[in-house]
Design an enzyme around this catalytic site. Sequence first.
Site, short mmCIF file in Angstrom:
data_model
loop_
_atom_site.label_atom_id
_atom_site.label_comp_id
_atom_site.label_asym_id
_atom_site.label_seq_id
_atom_site.Cartn_x
_atom_site.Cartn_y
_atom_site.Cartn_z
CB SER A 141 -0.86 -0.06 1.29
OG SER A 141 -1.56 1.37 1.35
CE1 TYR A 154 -4.47 -1.83 5.18
CE2 TYR A 154 -3.67 0.33 4.50
CZ TYR A 154 -4.19 -0.88 4.32
OH TYR A 154 -4.34 -1.49 2.74
P1 NDP Z 1 -11.89 -6.23 -0.39
O1 NDP Z 1 -12.27 -6.20 0.98
O2 NDP Z 1 -12.46 -6.30 -1.56
O3 NDP Z 1 -10.72 -7.54 -0.55
C1 NDP Z 1 -10.12 -8.15 0.67
C2 NDP Z 1 -9.75 -9.69 0.33
O4 NDP Z 1 -9.31 -10.35 1.55
C3 NDP Z 1 -11.08 -10.33 0.19
O5 NDP Z 1 -11.18 -11.21 -1.02
C4 NDP Z 1 -11.33 -11.05 1.47
O6 NDP Z 1 -12.02 -12.17 1.62
C5 NDP Z 1 -9.71 -11.35 1.80
N1 NDP Z 1 -9.77 -11.64 3.29
C6 NDP Z 1 -9.85 -10.95 4.27
N2 NDP Z 1 -9.55 -11.39 5.42
C7 NDP Z 1 -9.51 -12.85 5.15
C8 NDP Z 1 -8.84 -13.94 5.80
N3 NDP Z 1 -8.89 -13.84 7.04
N4 NDP Z 1 -8.80 -15.43 4.98
C9 NDP Z 1 -8.83 -15.05 3.67
N5 NDP Z 1 -9.11 -13.74 2.89
C10 NDP Z 1 -9.33 -12.93 3.54
O7 NDP Z 1 -10.43 -4.97 -0.45
P2 NDP Z 1 -9.40 -4.67 -1.56
O8 NDP Z 1 -9.65 -5.36 -2.88
O9 NDP Z 1 -8.99 -3.36 -1.63
O10 NDP Z 1 -8.07 -5.43 -0.68
C11 NDP Z 1 -7.05 -6.19 -1.18
C12 NDP Z 1 -5.67 -5.78 -0.87
O11 NDP Z 1 -5.43 -4.52 -1.16
C13 NDP Z 1 -5.50 -5.64 0.89
O12 NDP Z 1 -4.55 -6.08 1.30
C14 NDP Z 1 -5.62 -4.17 1.04
O13 NDP Z 1 -4.89 -3.84 2.23
C15 NDP Z 1 -4.95 -3.81 -0.18
N6 NDP Z 1 -5.06 -2.21 -0.31
C16 NDP Z 1 -6.15 -1.75 -0.69
C17 NDP Z 1 -6.43 -0.35 -0.89
C18 NDP Z 1 -7.66 0.16 -1.29
O14 NDP Z 1 -7.99 1.54 -1.15
N7 NDP Z 1 -8.93 -0.56 -1.59
C19 NDP Z 1 -5.23 0.50 -0.90
C20 NDP Z 1 -4.02 0.16 -0.56
C21 NDP Z 1 -4.04 -1.32 -0.53
P3 NDP Z 1 -13.30 -12.98 2.38
O15 NDP Z 1 -13.84 -11.82 3.11
O16 NDP Z 1 -14.07 -13.50 1.48
O17 NDP Z 1 -12.33 -14.08 3.13
#
Ligand code: NDP
Length: 246
Positions: A141, A154
């Site tokens: 990030s 975070y």
């Molecule tokens: P989403 O919330 O759409 O995606 C998060 C994903 O992580 C989901 O598929 C969720 O699946 C999965 N996840 C969360 N906890 C678990 C767990 N315990 N086991 C397995 N899977 C898990 O958000 P984003 O697409 O934005 O996030 C993806 C990445 O991008 C993250 O690492 C986030 O920190 C990073 N990011 C996002 C930014 C933004 O502005 N959106 C900016 C910078 C970085 P499920 O709940 O089905 O398990």
Amino acid sequence: MAVKGKVVVIAGASSGIGAATAKKLAAHGAKLFVGARREEKLKALVSDIQAAGGEAAYHLVDVTQKDSVQQFVDAAEAHYGQIDVMYNNAGIMPNSPLKDLKVADWEAAFQINVMGVLYGIAAALPIMKKQGFGHFIATDSNAGHVINPNAAIYSGTKFALRAIMDALRQEEGPNMIRSTMVSPGNVNTGLWKSVGDPELQKKARQREESIGLSPDDLANAVLYAIDQPENVGIDEILLRPTVQQN
Ligand code: NDP
């Protein structure tokens, strides 16, 4: 394209960046193995990919559980016979001021954003070393580069992840195992839902929805990193909305 035929495993693929990346890579001929906790979302993703002529399978995974990640990665290897790319993308952003002492949120963030990635490395690295090739990708990030109030935890997870991924690159690059971080600023995915504090959640939502990149913009970055010749390592792609300052 170099991505064609590669087996790509994505932990955290049920929504947002992970889901968009799975679709994009499958459309370019990669074979996808996707995991997360929400089965309905994974089923829908796999059938969308297959309906578009791509190849994909899913397996449930909870990245907070070492055994669950091991089973996920083993299932991917059993299904396709090899793993070219392990993309550790799962993450949450439970922002709050430190004074609120939301210790359970602190623990969850480190467990998912840091330990989840380490479990992915622990499960896939022996397979890649046996193969003599592989590629780890993690979603870091801009918060792994800049520090803001209310984002101590975070940012802490994403700084830690950057250290781990860069050490992995230095240790395993000479063995032809590549390591890439994709580090976005705001992306319009709904990640704001993981912000517990109501005021901060409102602000995060407003930011994501007004200026956020699309998850597809991130998928393009991941595609670029995978698609380079094997002797070209893309260490990090830091991408923000043009109007985002930090
Ligand atoms: P989403 O919330 O759409 O995606 C998060 C994903 O992580 C989901 O598929 C969720 O699946 C999965 N996840 C969360 N906890 C678990 C767990 N315990 N086991 C397995 N899977 C898990 O958000 P984003 O697409 O934005 O996030 C993806 C990445 O991008 C993250 O690492 C986030 O920190 C990073 N990011 C996002 C930014 C933004 O502005 N959106 C900016 C910078 C970085 P499920 O709940 O089905 O398990």
